[in-house]
Design a protein around this motif. Structure first.
Motif, PDB file in Angstrom:
ATOM      1  N   TYR A  73       0.879  -1.180   0.000  1.00 33.54           N
ATOM      2  CA  TYR A  73       0.000   0.000   0.000  1.00 33.54           C
ATOM      3  C   TYR A  73       0.912   1.224   0.000  1.00 33.54           C
ATOM      4  CZ  TYR A  73       0.695  -1.344   4.906  1.00 33.54           C
ATOM      5  OH  TYR A  73       1.247  -1.779   6.079  1.00 33.54           O
ATOM      6  N   SER A  74       0.316   2.393  -0.126  1.00 33.11           N
ATOM      7  CA  SER A  74       1.130   3.558  -0.474  1.00 33.11           C
ATOM      8  C   SER A  74       2.267   3.859   0.509  1.00 33.11           C
ATOM      9  CB  SER A  74       0.256   4.794  -0.681  1.00 33.11           C
ATOM     10  OG  SER A  74      -0.515   4.996   0.477  1.00 33.11           O
ATOM     11  N   VAL A  75       2.020   3.788   1.821  1.00 33.35           N
ATOM     12  CA  VAL A  75       3.136   4.141   2.729  1.00 33.35           C
ATOM     13  C   VAL A  75       4.240   3.083   2.702  1.00 33.35           C
ATOM     14  CG1 VAL A  75       1.911   5.744   4.269  1.00 33.35           C
ATOM     15  CG2 VAL A  75       1.903   3.316   4.784  1.00 33.35           C
ATOM     16  N   GLY A  76       3.853   1.862   2.344  1.00 31.71           N
ATOM     17  CA  GLY A  76       4.861   0.812   2.154  1.00 31.71           C
ATOM     18  C   GLY A  76       5.687   1.116   0.905  1.00 31.71           C
ATOM     19  N   TYR A  77       4.999   1.522  -0.153  1.00 30.74           N
ATOM     20  CA  TYR A  77       5.714   1.852  -1.401  1.00 30.74           C
ATOM     21  C   TYR A  77       6.657   3.029  -1.179  1.00 30.74           C
ATOM     22  CZ  TYR A  77       2.066  -1.045  -3.579  1.00 30.74           C
ATOM     23  OH  TYR A  77       1.237  -2.061  -3.893  1.00 30.74           O
ATOM     24  N   GLU A  78       6.205   3.947  -0.320  1.00 26.49           N
ATOM     25  CA  GLU A  78       7.026   5.127  -0.041  1.00 26.49           C
ATOM     26  C   GLU A  78       8.349   4.694   0.618  1.00 26.49           C
ATOM     27  OE1 GLU A  78       6.496   9.037   2.647  1.00 26.49           O
ATOM     28  OE2 GLU A  78       4.620   8.036   2.095  1.00 26.49           O
ATOM     29  N   ALA A  79       8.243   3.776   1.571  1.00 30.45           N
ATOM     30  CA  ALA A  79       9.456   3.268   2.238  1.00 30.45           C
ATOM     31  C   ALA A  79      10.334   2.516   1.236  1.00 30.45           C
ATOM     32  CB  ALA A  79       9.068   2.359   3.399  1.00 30.45           C
ATOM     33  N   LYS A  80       9.674   1.739   0.367  1.00 31.95           N
ATOM     34  CA  LYS A  80      10.437   0.963  -0.624  1.00 31.95           C
ATOM     35  C   LYS A  80      11.205   1.887  -1.574  1.00 31.95           C
ATOM     36  CE  LYS A  80      10.103  -3.097  -3.522  1.00 31.95           C
ATOM     37  NZ  LYS A  80      10.735  -2.560  -4.715  1.00 31.95           N
ATOM     38  N   GLU A  81      10.610   3.031  -1.842  1.00 34.75           N
ATOM     39  CA  GLU A  81      11.255   4.010  -2.722  1.00 34.75           C
ATOM     40  C   GLU A  81      12.625   4.436  -2.145  1.00 34.75           C
ATOM     41  OE1 GLU A  81       9.932   5.079  -5.629  1.00 34.75           O
ATOM     42  OE2 GLU A  81      11.672   6.417  -5.919  1.00 34.75           O
ATOM     43  N   PHE A  82      12.662   4.636  -0.814  1.00 37.49           N
ATOM     44  CA  PHE A  82      13.938   5.002  -0.176  1.00 37.49           C
ATOM     45  C   PHE A  82      14.960   3.870  -0.354  1.00 37.49           C
ATOM     46  CE2 PHE A  82      11.381   8.075   2.283  1.00 37.49           C
ATOM     47  CZ  PHE A  82      12.219   9.183   2.247  1.00 37.49           C
ATOM     48  N   VAL A  83      14.478   2.624  -0.160  1.00 39.49           N
ATOM     49  CA  VAL A  83      15.377   1.465  -0.279  1.00 39.49           C
ATOM     50  C   VAL A  83      15.872   1.337  -1.723  1.00 39.49           C
ATOM     51  CG1 VAL A  83      15.488  -1.065  -0.116  1.00 39.49           C
ATOM     52  CG2 VAL A  83      14.287   0.246   1.647  1.00 39.49           C
ATOM     53  N   ASP A  84      14.952   1.490  -2.679  1.00 37.49           N
ATOM     54  CA  ASP A  84      15.340   1.333  -4.092  1.00 37.49           C
ATOM     55  C   ASP A  84      16.331   2.411  -4.517  1.00 37.49           C
ATOM     56  OD1 ASP A  84      13.703  -0.811  -4.220  1.00 37.49           O
ATOM     57  OD2 ASP A  84      12.055   0.196  -5.274  1.00 37.49           O
ATOM     58  N   THR A  85      16.088   3.638  -4.039  1.00 37.64           N
ATOM     59  CA  THR A  85      16.998   4.735  -4.420  1.00 37.64           C
ATOM     60  C   THR A  85      18.387   4.484  -3.816  1.00 37.64           C
ATOM     61  OG1 THR A  85      15.129   6.230  -4.439  1.00 37.64           O
ATOM     62  CG2 THR A  85      17.295   7.262  -4.363  1.00 37.64           C
TER      63      THR A  85
END
Ligand code: PLP
Length: 437
Positions: A73-85
């Motif tokens: 869900y969106s806040v999970g994706y937001e955290a994943k974005e930090f990891v991916d970057t």
């Protein structure tokens, strides 16, 4: 110079040793005990101060992304974005693909995983022999020792007196049952840089996996995994102005050391545990900055290094440099001062606000002679009087000069009180008198 808040209980006399700034005094001119101590931080091989941009990234990740990167869900994706970057930034800095990068809790974990994981994987093909050097960091040395206790065999290659591992010595040690060659890229005590590309070629010629502990190299000198041709490479964020407690292992596509941490499906099922989102984001940012300014940083640090080495060897009798001058990490100075104990020098330097480390013990809790210095043939008593100074981008020439001024005052004064030094001088005098007869 950095000025830190320090409590007076620790070092009450420091205000005399340092020129404190005006705001370290109250209106009546009294020194404010609880305020300032001048710190010249010259122990960047131990750890580095966190870069403000990395710190900012950590705060952003910790305060913003409250979700779990594995959640859909969106806040999970937001955290994943930090990891991916963060993963993309670290991968780019070492010329790897993001899928080849696995985050760990520190450099030691990455080293343990590469060594033990490979041993467990290769043991299935009855390959139970490993090769390393005699002067690795304890994360490798103790992993090897643990494997020996489990029945694996390890060959420890001795470095040359200058502190280099020769590829031909590695080749001579390879056997049909060799599972891994693990040689560090840059030595953490004496800073010598190893011919990793040539050693990897030798390992691959015999079908053996090659790992390098590049904890001291990443962010300090150019590291390109494709150019080096290594199968695995360890790194640690706190050595390049990232946060402590963050590491990574590069595994070339198709190279899988057995998992050491089992659990969830994080890190492509190879290293379980909810990701340290803020740590990964900050590690990526710190390495991006370090590599963007690498040439500038290397030029600056090597200027300080060469200034200190040249001046100390010229002005302090019998001082000797440990490790060859080239190739050597741009920031590393390791010098023995015969006739003295490193711990004495360390305390004197601390009183002058200088943070350094003894070259005689790999960790400050141990008084054992350094296995690194012993491995390059430094006699035990001389090894005990060794000091390591390591620069960072924040250090200045003014600080390098200050270090030399302090050493030129402290070493002769301590030697004048040292039985070890005075006895040594008498013996040398007697020998030279006999020689003259
Ligand atoms: N390898 C080398 C060469 C190091 O210098 C260090 C730390 O000093 C490590 C491994 C361990 O890294 P960490 O402190 O992240 O566990």
């Amino acid at each position: 110079m950095i000025w830190y808040n320090l409590s007076v209980e620790r070092i009450p006399h420091l205000h005399r040793a340092c020129k404190a700034p005006a705001d370290a005094f109250n209106k009546k001119g009294s020194f404010l005990w609880k305020t300032w101590k001048k710190v010249v931080y010259l122990d960047n091989a131990a750890t580095t101060p966190c870069a403000p941009e990395a710190l900012e990234m950590m705060v952003k990740a910790l305060s913003g992304a409250c979700g779990n990167p594995s959640s859909h869900y969106s806040v999970g994706y937001e955290a994943k974005e930090f990891v991916d970057t963060g993963r993309a930034q670290v991968a780019k800095a070492i010329n790897a693909s993001p899928a080849e990068l696995f985050f760990t809790s520190c450099g030691s974990e990455a080293d343990n995983w590469a060594v033990k994981g490979t041993a467990f994987t290769k043991a299935r093909q009855n390959k139970k022999h490993l090769i390393t050097s005699a002067f690795e960091h304890h994360a490798i040395m103790h992993s090897m020792a643990a494997l020996e206790r489990m029945g694996f065999e390890v060959t420890y290659i001795k470095p040359t007196a200058e502190g280099y591992i020769r590829p031909e010595d590695v080749e001579a040690a390879i056997r049909p049952d060799t599972a891994l060659v693990s040689i560090m890229m840059a030595n953490n005590e004496i800073g010598t840089i190893q011919p990793i590309k040539e050693i990897a070629e030798v390992a691959h010629k015999h079908g053996v996996w090659m790992h390098t502990d590049a904890v001291q190299a990443v962010g300090a000198i150019p590291v390109d995994v494709k150019e080096l041709g290594v199968d695995m490479l360890s790194m640690s964020a706190h050595k390049f102005n990232g946060p402590k407690g963050m590491g990574a292992l590069y595994c070339r596509k198709g190279v899988w050391p057995q998992n050491l941490i089992d659990g969830g499906s994080q890190e492509a099922r190879h290293r379980a545990g909810t990701e340290n989102v803020a740590g990964i984001a900050a590690m990526g940012k710190a390495l991006e900055i370090a590599t963007a300014h690498l040439d500038e940083r290397m030029a600056h640090e090597s200027e300080l290094r060469d200034y200190v080495i040249d001046r100390v060897l010229k002005n302090i009798p019998e001082a000797r440099l440990n490790g060859g001058r080239s190739p050597r990490l741009p920031n590393n100075v390791n010098i023995s001062f015969p006739g003295l104990e490193g711990e004495t020098i360390l305390l004197d330097l601390d009183m002058h606000g200088i943070c350094a480390s003894t070259g005689s013990a790999c960790n400050s809790d141990s008084l054992d002679p350094s296995h690194v210095l012993l491995s390059i043939g430094v006699p035990e008593e001389i090894g005990h009087g060794s000091m390591r100074f390591t620069f960072g981008p924040q250090n200045t020439m003014e600080e390098a000069k200050y270090l030399c001024d302090v050493l030129e005052e402290v070493i002769p004064r301590r030697r004048a009180m040292s039985c070890m030094w005075l006895q040594g001088q008498n013996t040398a005098r007697q020998f030279s008198l006999k020689g003259e007869q």
